[in-house]
Design a protein around this motif. Structure first.
Motif, PDB file in Angstrom:
ATOM      1  N   LYS A 124       0.837  -1.190   0.000  1.00  0.00           N
ATOM      2  CA  LYS A 124       0.000   0.000   0.000  1.00  0.00           C
ATOM      3  C   LYS A 124       0.878   1.248   0.000  1.00  0.00           C
ATOM      4  N   GLU A 125       0.528   2.228  -0.829  1.00  0.00           N
ATOM      5  CA  GLU A 125       1.296   3.468  -0.902  1.00  0.00           C
ATOM      6  C   GLU A 125       0.622   4.544  -0.079  1.00  0.00           C
ATOM      7  N   GLN A 126       1.378   5.172   0.796  1.00  0.00           N
ATOM      8  CA  GLN A 126       0.849   6.217   1.643  1.00  0.00           C
ATOM      9  C   GLN A 126       0.674   7.517   0.876  1.00  0.00           C
ATOM     10  N   SER A 127      -0.387   8.265   1.239  1.00  0.00           N
ATOM     11  CA  SER A 127      -0.568   9.593   0.655  1.00  0.00           C
ATOM     12  C   SER A 127       0.499  10.528   1.220  1.00  0.00           C
ATOM     13  N   PRO A 128       0.981  11.494   0.430  1.00  0.00           N
ATOM     14  CA  PRO A 128       2.008  12.418   0.926  1.00  0.00           C
ATOM     15  C   PRO A 128       1.495  13.252   2.090  1.00  0.00           C
ATOM     16  N   ARG A 129       2.414  13.676   2.918  1.00  0.00           N
ATOM     17  CA  ARG A 129       2.100  14.570   4.023  1.00  0.00           C
ATOM     18  C   ARG A 129       2.179  16.003   3.525  1.00  0.00           C
ATOM     19  N   LEU A 130       1.187  16.809   3.886  1.00  0.00           N
ATOM     20  CA  LEU A 130       1.170  18.216   3.491  1.00  0.00           C
ATOM     21  C   LEU A 130       1.832  19.054   4.576  1.00  0.00           C
ATOM     22  N   MET A 131       2.723  19.958   4.184  1.00  0.00           N
ATOM     23  CA  MET A 131       3.344  20.906   5.112  1.00  0.00           C
ATOM     24  C   MET A 131       3.211  22.310   4.535  1.00  0.00           C
ATOM     25  N   LEU A 132       2.988  23.267   5.432  1.00  0.00           N
ATOM     26  CA  LEU A 132       2.893  24.662   5.014  1.00  0.00           C
ATOM     27  C   LEU A 132       4.290  25.260   4.939  1.00  0.00           C
ATOM     28  N   LEU A 133       4.602  25.895   3.831  1.00  0.00           N
ATOM     29  CA  LEU A 133       5.887  26.567   3.634  1.00  0.00           C
ATOM     30  C   LEU A 133       5.676  28.076   3.778  1.00  0.00           C
ATOM     31  N   CYS A 134       6.504  28.716   4.616  1.00  0.00           N
ATOM     32  CA  CYS A 134       6.318  30.152   4.822  1.00  0.00           C
ATOM     33  C   CYS A 134       7.625  30.795   5.259  1.00  0.00           C
ATOM     34  N   GLY A 135       7.621  32.121   5.299  1.00  0.00           N
ATOM     35  CA  GLY A 135       8.740  32.873   5.833  1.00  0.00           C
ATOM     36  C   GLY A 135       8.542  33.120   7.313  1.00  0.00           C
ATOM     37  N   ALA A 136       9.600  33.544   7.991  1.00  0.00           N
ATOM     38  CA  ALA A 136       9.513  33.783   9.432  1.00  0.00           C
ATOM     39  C   ALA A 136       8.505  34.871   9.768  1.00  0.00           C
ATOM     40  N   ASP A 137       8.267  35.803   8.831  1.00  0.00           N
ATOM     41  CA  ASP A 137       7.292  36.855   9.080  1.00  0.00           C
ATOM     42  C   ASP A 137       5.883  36.293   9.234  1.00  0.00           C
ATOM     43  N   VAL A 138       5.569  35.234   8.488  1.00  0.00           N
ATOM     44  CA  VAL A 138       4.253  34.597   8.609  1.00  0.00           C
ATOM     45  C   VAL A 138       4.140  33.901   9.959  1.00  0.00           C
ATOM     46  N   LEU A 139       5.204  33.236  10.380  1.00  0.00           N
ATOM     47  CA  LEU A 139       5.223  32.582  11.687  1.00  0.00           C
ATOM     48  C   LEU A 139       4.979  33.613  12.780  1.00  0.00           C
ATOM     49  N   ASP A 140       5.620  34.762  12.662  1.00  0.00           N
ATOM     50  CA  ASP A 140       5.451  35.843  13.629  1.00  0.00           C
ATOM     51  C   ASP A 140       4.022  36.366  13.622  1.00  0.00           C
ATOM     52  N   SER A 141       3.386  36.362  12.451  1.00  0.00           N
ATOM     53  CA  SER A 141       2.026  36.900  12.341  1.00  0.00           C
ATOM     54  C   SER A 141       0.985  36.046  13.048  1.00  0.00           C
ATOM     55  N   PHE A 142       1.338  34.789  13.389  1.00  0.00           N
ATOM     56  CA  PHE A 142       0.407  33.934  14.123  1.00  0.00           C
ATOM     57  C   PHE A 142      -0.007  34.565  15.450  1.00  0.00           C
ATOM     58  N   GLU A 143       0.837  35.467  15.974  1.00  0.00           N
ATOM     59  CA  GLU A 143       0.560  36.111  17.259  1.00  0.00           C
ATOM     60  C   GLU A 143      -0.166  37.450  17.107  1.00  0.00           C
ATOM     61  N   THR A 144      -0.401  37.886  15.870  1.00  0.00           N
ATOM     62  CA  THR A 144      -1.102  39.162  15.652  1.00  0.00           C
ATOM     63  C   THR A 144      -2.575  39.016  16.006  1.00  0.00           C
ATOM     64  N   GLU A 150      -7.089  31.037  16.868  1.00  0.00           N
ATOM     65  CA  GLU A 150      -6.233  30.151  17.652  1.00  0.00           C
ATOM     66  C   GLU A 150      -6.383  28.701  17.214  1.00  0.00           C
ATOM     67  N   GLU A 151      -7.615  28.288  16.935  1.00  0.00           N
ATOM     68  CA  GLU A 151      -7.845  26.896  16.535  1.00  0.00           C
ATOM     69  C   GLU A 151      -7.257  26.595  15.156  1.00  0.00           C
ATOM     70  N   ASP A 152      -7.212  27.618  14.295  1.00  0.00           N
ATOM     71  CA  ASP A 152      -6.602  27.425  12.965  1.00  0.00           C
ATOM     72  C   ASP A 152      -5.088  27.245  13.081  1.00  0.00           C
ATOM     73  N   VAL A 153      -4.472  28.071  13.932  1.00  0.00           N
ATOM     74  CA  VAL A 153      -3.028  27.955  14.151  1.00  0.00           C
ATOM     75  C   VAL A 153      -2.699  26.586  14.736  1.00  0.00           C
ATOM     76  N   ALA A 154      -3.516  26.144  15.698  1.00  0.00           N
ATOM     77  CA  ALA A 154      -3.281  24.840  16.325  1.00  0.00           C
ATOM     78  C   ALA A 154      -3.389  23.719  15.299  1.00  0.00           C
ATOM     79  N   GLU A 155      -4.355  23.820  14.380  1.00  0.00           N
ATOM     80  CA  GLU A 155      -4.518  22.774  13.365  1.00  0.00           C
ATOM     81  C   GLU A 155      -3.364  22.795  12.359  1.00  0.00           C
ATOM     82  N   ILE A 156      -2.977  23.978  11.932  1.00  0.00           N
ATOM     83  CA  ILE A 156      -1.875  24.087  10.963  1.00  0.00           C
ATOM     84  C   ILE A 156      -0.581  23.514  11.555  1.00  0.00           C
ATOM     85  N   LEU A 157      -0.294  23.901  12.791  1.00  0.00           N
ATOM     86  CA  LEU A 157       0.950  23.455  13.419  1.00  0.00           C
ATOM     87  C   LEU A 157       0.886  22.001  13.865  1.00  0.00           C
TER      88      LEU A 157
END
Length: 258
Positions: A124-144, A150-157
């Motif tokens: 059986k072949e596994q489906s690929p894992r999805l990861m979000l690619l971003c710059g550090a500025d986007v990571l910092d914006s999670f706190e804006t 909050e629940e969206d950030v928790a799900e993404i991470l």
């Protein structure tokens, strides 16, 4: 002992791409190198997903132009693609919903491939894992406040994970350390340091264009030609949405005040 098979990964980058730059493309290459060097990963696809016009960011030109420029930029790539789904939605779509969409797409592709291979192999072949690619500025914006739920950030991470490319003006490790939400999911955040620094930004590219300066080698040549042919990025276009709050701020403030 049988060697461990690497986990297949699809990198998803959501953003304005206003316009797409060589730095956007370099982020994919750096992320792939990092993941395949540091862990049991095999990056099989990169997806550029331009945000829709409903995002209402200052200076954001029409999605049709941004999608077309992104497609021109990746013409020579054999693994990076452009997906217009997010840009075609009638309203601004939260990043977490875009991630869910592409996760379902990858599962569907994996299921189709599995059906085709059943007669050839029992494995059986596994489906690929999805990861979000971003710059550090986007990571910092999670706190804006009100920019992200909050629940969206928790799900993404927590569910997908993030590959974050460091930027000179933002220390990704410090951003993670200061945030309890990010710290909880620190093992799912891969910070990629730029050893060959590249500080090209779409904001600086637009500024140069408004001033009649050359942007060659900041963005691929086909993109430069498209911008010139369509007379994009003028003083007038930069004022678009100037007096309007970003859609996520409007939407989340309405929810928090109700």
């Amino acid at each position: 002992m049988e060697s461990q098979h690497p986990t297949k990964v699809v990198l998803l980058s959501c953003g304005s791409f206003n316009p797409v730059t060589n730095m956007h493309l370099r982020m994919f290459e750096m992320a792939r190198d990092y993941l395949e060097d540091m862990g049991p990963y095999k990056v099989v696809k990169g997806i550029i997903s331009p945000v829709g016009d409903g995002y209402k960011k200052k200076g954001l030109i029409e999605a049709r132009h941004r999608v077309q420029m992104a497609q021109l930029a990746i013409e020579d790539s054999d693994w990076i693609t452009v997906d217009p789904w997010e840009s075609e939605q009638p309203k601004w779509t939260e990043t977490v919903k875009v991630a869910r969409h592409h996760c379902r797409e990858q599962v569907a592709v994996g299921q189709n491939k599995e059906l085709q291979r059943r007669r050839k192999s029992a494995k059986k072949e596994q489906s690929p894992r999805l990861m979000l690619l971003c710059g550090a500025d986007v990571l910092d914006s999670f706190e804006t406040p009100n920019l992200w739920k909050e629940e969206d950030v928790a799900e993404i991470l927590g569910l997908y994970g993030v590959v974050c490319i460091s930027r000179h003006e933002t220390d990704a490790e410090e951003v993670i350390h200061k945030s309890d939400a990010l710290w909880r999911h620190r093992k799912n955040i891969h910070v990629v340091r730029q050893w060959v620094t590249n500080e090209i930004s779409a904001t600086r590219v637009r500024r140069a264009l408004r001033r009649g300066q050359s942007v060659r080698y900041l963005t691929p040549d086909p993109v430069v030609r498209y911008i010139q042919e369509n007379n994009l990025y003028t003083a007038e276009s930069e004022q678009k949405n100037a007096d309007v709050d970003l859609e996520p701020l409007q939407r989340n403030m309405d929810v928090s005040s109700s």
